[in-house]
Write an enzyme that holds these catalytic residues in place. Structure first.
Site, short mmCIF file in Angstrom:
data_model
loop_
_atom_site.label_atom_id
_atom_site.label_comp_id
_atom_site.label_asym_id
_atom_site.label_seq_id
_atom_site.Cartn_x
_atom_site.Cartn_y
_atom_site.Cartn_z
N GLY A 1 51.51 40.91 55.44
CA GLY A 1 51.28 41.39 54.08
C GLY A 1 52.53 41.68 53.28
N HIS B 1 44.46 43.96 66.47
CA HIS B 1 45.27 43.70 65.27
C HIS B 1 46.20 44.89 65.03
CE1 HIS B 1 46.39 43.13 61.09
NE2 HIS B 1 46.09 41.86 61.27
N SER C 1 52.13 36.70 56.64
CA SER C 1 52.57 36.05 55.39
C SER C 1 52.61 34.53 55.49
CB SER C 1 53.93 36.61 54.94
OG SER C 1 53.81 37.99 54.64
N GLU D 1 46.92 46.50 62.49
CA GLU D 1 46.35 47.57 61.65
C GLU D 1 45.42 48.45 62.47
OE1 GLU D 1 44.98 44.90 58.58
OE2 GLU D 1 47.08 44.48 58.10
N ASN E 1 41.55 36.00 58.38
CA ASN E 1 41.21 37.41 58.59
C ASN E 1 41.09 38.06 57.21
OD1 ASN E 1 41.11 40.11 59.22
ND2 ASN E 1 43.23 40.24 59.99
N LYS F 1 40.07 40.91 56.46
CA LYS F 1 40.32 42.36 56.48
C LYS F 1 39.22 43.09 55.71
CE LYS F 1 45.15 41.43 57.23
NZ LYS F 1 46.55 41.88 57.14
N GLU G 1 51.85 38.30 65.76
CA GLU G 1 51.97 38.75 64.38
C GLU G 1 53.00 39.86 64.29
OE1 GLU G 1 48.17 37.80 62.03
OE2 GLU G 1 47.82 39.69 63.03
P1 PGA Z 1 48.87 38.30 56.03
O1 PGA Z 1 48.05 38.99 57.23
O2 PGA Z 1 48.66 36.82 56.15
O3 PGA Z 1 48.26 38.88 54.77
O4 PGA Z 1 50.30 38.68 56.20
C1 PGA Z 1 47.98 38.39 58.49
C2 PGA Z 1 47.18 39.25 59.42
O5 PGA Z 1 47.29 40.49 59.35
O6 PGA Z 1 46.40 38.74 60.25
#
Ligand code: PGA
Length: 252
Positions: A170, A94, A210, A96, A9, A11, A164
């Site tokens: 992140g 997601h 992460s 976000e 992803n 983003k 997640e």
């Molecule tokens: P990350 O994000 O691996 O940077 O923690 C995962 C995600 O939001 O899908």
């Protein structure tokens, strides 16, 4: 046996030239691994360039979001029909999107139905926030999100769920493989309750948050964890390829 999946992803990262360079940097490495389904999810504007680059390979393309209407006066939105020609997958719900764009379980559910109606395979994200985790509400939250997102979907065939935990995204602080596996096991039970044991057995449930080249093997060796949805580490070609290779090397 569920085929493991490693999905990147990206983003809101990469311009079109950067996206092209990133795909070129990982394409050959990804192509050499065949036991894992490899998916890359660049920003909308790069989808068609990326699709052209991976045409004829085993690498799949996904979008990161979409609107639930097929067309119409929704300025700035992208419809499932527009994506259907370019993508196999679409990430929906997601955290976000839920956090910054007010996506409720109802909206996620509308998007799930629209995606499937257009022939796209949803990767539906669920996961609890830090305060919910600390209050012992993880099971309650993910159960609500799974039931809400899958409401009135008769056949879950193909659907992928990504667990997640928001506190792991992140932050550099991934869930332990025990935590991730326990919650994914619960999600699988919820799917069995909504549908049946065979639907639950066949559904791929990924971990995300992460995940990187240093922790992927430990996470995906758990029988419940069918792969990963990767943010930050998917922007580094060599690391992403390594994660796919390590996933392929795990014997379950
Ligand atoms: P990350 O994000 O691996 O940077 O923690 C995962 C995600 O939001 O899908």
């Amino acid at each position: 046996m569920r085929t493991p999946m490693i999905a990147g992803n990206w983003k809101m990262n990469t311009t079109i030239p950067e996206a092209i360079a990133l795909v070129k940097g990982m394409k050959d490495g990804l192509e050499r691994v065949d036991k894992v389904e490899k998916v890359i999810c660049p920003p909308f504007v790069s989808l068609s360039a990326v699709k052209q680059l991976v045409q004829g390979t085993s690498i799949k393309v996904g979008a990161q979001n979409m609107h639930f209407e097929i067309k119409g006066a929704f300025t700035g939105e992208v419809s499932p029909l527009m994506l259907a020609g370019v993508c196999d997958y679409v990430i929906l719900g997601h955290s976000e999107r839920r956090q910054y764009f007010g996506e409720s379980d109802d909206i996620v559910n509308s998007k799930m139905k629209a995606a499937m109606g257009a022939g796209l395979i949803p990767i539906m994200c669920v996961g609890e926030r830090l305060e919910e985790n600390e209050a012992g509400k993880t099971v309650e939250v993910v159960t609500r999100q799974v039931k809400g997102g899958l409401a009135d979907i008769d056949s879950p065939q193909g659907i992928v769920i990504a667990y997640e935990p928001v506190w792991a995204i992140g932050t550099g602080k991934a869930a332990t493989s025990e935590e991730a596996s326990a919650t994914i096991g619960i999600i699988r039970e919820v799917v069995a309750e909504i549908y049946d044991a065979s639907a639950a057995d066949g559904m791929r449930i990924l971990y995300g948050g992460s995940m990187n080249a240093a922790n992927v093997a430990e996470l995906v060796q758990k029988p419940e964890i069918d792969g990963g949805l990767i943010g930050g580490a998917s922007l580094k070609a060599a690391e992403f390829v390594s994660m796919v290779q390590q996933t392929a090397a795990v014997q379950k």
